[in-house]
Design an enzyme around this catalytic site. Structure first.
Site, short mmCIF file in Angstrom:
data_model
loop_
_atom_site.label_atom_id
_atom_site.label_comp_id
_atom_site.label_asym_id
_atom_site.label_seq_id
_atom_site.Cartn_x
_atom_site.Cartn_y
_atom_site.Cartn_z
N ARG A 41 44.14 -14.34 -54.59
CA ARG A 41 43.97 -14.69 -53.18
C ARG A 41 45.09 -14.06 -52.33
NH1 ARG A 41 40.95 -15.90 -48.75
NH2 ARG A 41 41.78 -17.60 -47.51
N THR A 87 40.54 -31.88 -50.58
CA THR A 87 40.47 -33.24 -51.12
C THR A 87 39.01 -33.56 -51.41
OG1 THR A 87 40.59 -33.97 -48.80
CG2 THR A 87 42.58 -34.24 -50.14
N CYS A 262 33.09 -31.40 -46.36
CA CYS A 262 33.53 -32.34 -45.32
C CYS A 262 32.52 -33.46 -45.11
CB CYS A 262 33.77 -31.59 -44.00
SG CYS A 262 35.16 -30.44 -44.06
#
Length: 426
Positions: A41, A87, A262
């Site tokens: 990355r 998360t 989300c």
């Protein structure tokens, strides 16, 4: 704690679509160290390549005050740390804080007196103070609000949205005490054009963030249930919604698949905390159930229509247009399109997936479906338009229709095209 000044050096932990945007914007005002554990990355970003497609090559290469690294040792020069790691939820749909706590441990080992640690990752109310701060204290041997300070400013990035950018969305801020809250608010005010909103506590900011997506999830679940009912009554859901929204206070939501990291995840953080304190949420979990089942519903509806028109045979070819969790976004995490694929393959249907936007590099080769780079004409028995990518809209319905055989069906999940031009939609 120092004042916000040119001496402020910011370390950003996690360079996904949230952290990278932050790093770019903060580097216009401060010296920034961007940390990501993945060596690949970092290498890509240094070459101006952002797989999330949130930041352009020119923006990356123009960031002279941004130092990118996969070595946490390079973060030692910083006095402000911002943690922006994912998360997710685990297989039991409970909060998975592993990445958040790993990042916290890393910063705990670097923490010095006067430092400020700010969390942006979505969590349940109380997580920062109950889970993260104790870890920081234990590893650093420092005390909160005496030796170091904490803030919480939840991310509000909308992947793929080029209109509502980071600097154009009001930023919630908070701190472990009043002085820290003011520091965090002033820090973000340096880059957020839309302004900031300081909350009274970290818990209030955590709660505000987690209900934003929970509210949206429930509204979509409601129209998804409308769609199921109206389809059973042989009524056009889109036509009904267009009629209803002529009233000024009717909320303009549309049915569809609810995936991603989300909207389909955050409600479970709130329900987890709610259950911890003795209340079992009913409305939120009911909405989650409806949305989690929509992929299965879509697949079964297609199978039913194919049977009705005597099109269902072994080895029927199905074209799925789009596998990303939302339009114009490469992210495939928690995409509900996979639910459609699983049901259809049980009917011995051959699935081909075309999505030139999605980043499919993380998906191992599957035997029950295949990715294609180009679409054959007059080849498919049914076509599902699953994601509203702009590239699909530009194709137009005539071109998409040409991919199918003479009697093929087109199922437009996102109502991209006029209902008269497709066979059915949600």
């Amino acid at each position: 704690m120092q004042k916000v000044s040119k001496k402020t050096k910011i370390g950003i932990i996690g360079l996904g679509y949230v952290g990278l945007n932050l790093a770019i914007e903060f580097s216009k005002k401060f010296n920034v160290v961007g940390f990501e554990a993945s060596k690949n990355r970092i290498s890509e970003l240094k070459n101006g390549v952002d797989k999330t497609k949130e930041v352009s090559k020119s923006s990356l290469l123009a960031s002279k005050n941004l130092f990118l690294t996969n070595s946490s040792e390079n973060l030692r020069i910083c006095n402000v740390y911002i943690i922006t790691v994912p998360t997710p939820i685990n297989s039991n749909k409970k909060p998975d804080l592993k990445m958040l706590l790993t990042a916290t441990k890393t910063i705990g080992g670097l923490l010095k007196k006067g430092n400020v640690v700010i969390y942006e990752s979505t969590v349940y109310p109380g997580a920062t103070e109950e889970e993260c701060i104790p870890v920081l204290e234990k590893i650093s041997n420092l005390k909160i609000n005496k030796d170091f300070y904490c803030g919480y400013s939840p991310e509000r990035i909308n992947p793929g949205d080029k209109k509502h950018k980071l600097i154009d969305v009001v930023k919630l801020t908070s701190g472990s005490n009043k002085k820290t809250a003011n520091f965090v608010d002033l820090l973000y005010s340096k880059i957020i054009r839309a302004g900031t909103y300081m909350t009274s506590s970290i818990r209030v900011a955590e709660a505000a963030k987690v209900i934003e997506n929970t509210q949206r999830d429930l509204n979509i679940a409601l129209v998804n249930e409308f769609s199921i009912i109206f389809n059973s009554l042989d009524l056009d859901t889109g036509e009904i919604l267009n009629a209803a929204k002529t009233k000024w206070n009717f909320l303009n939501f549309y049915p569809g698949l609810v995936g991603g990291h989300c909207i389909s995840v955050d409600p479970y953080y709130l329900t987890f905390k709610s259950q911890q304190v003795g209340y079992n949420p009913k409305v939120i979990l009911s909405g989650r159930y409806v949305n989690d089942q929509m992929g299965v519903y879509v697949a079964k509806k297609l199978i039913k229509q194919m049977k009705k028109r005597k099109l269902l045979r072994n080895n029927n070819k199905i074209l799925l247009m789009g596998i990303a969790f939302k339009e114009n976004c490469p992210d495939i995490r928690n995409s509900r399109v996979f639910d459609i694929i699983k049901v259809l393959t049980k009917e011995n249907l051959k699935i081909e997936v075309y999505d030139p936007v999605a980043d499919t590099s993380s998906i191992k080769k599957k035997s029950y479906f295949q990715f294609i780079d180009s679409i054959k004409k007059n080849h498919y028995d049914s076509i599902i338009i699953a994601v509203a990518h702009d590239i699909f809209k530009k194709m137009g319905i005539r071109k998409i229709r040409s991919f199918g055989k003479k009697n093929s069906l087109i199922y437009d999940l996102k109502s991209i095209f006029n209902n008269n031009d497709v066979d059915f939609s949600l």
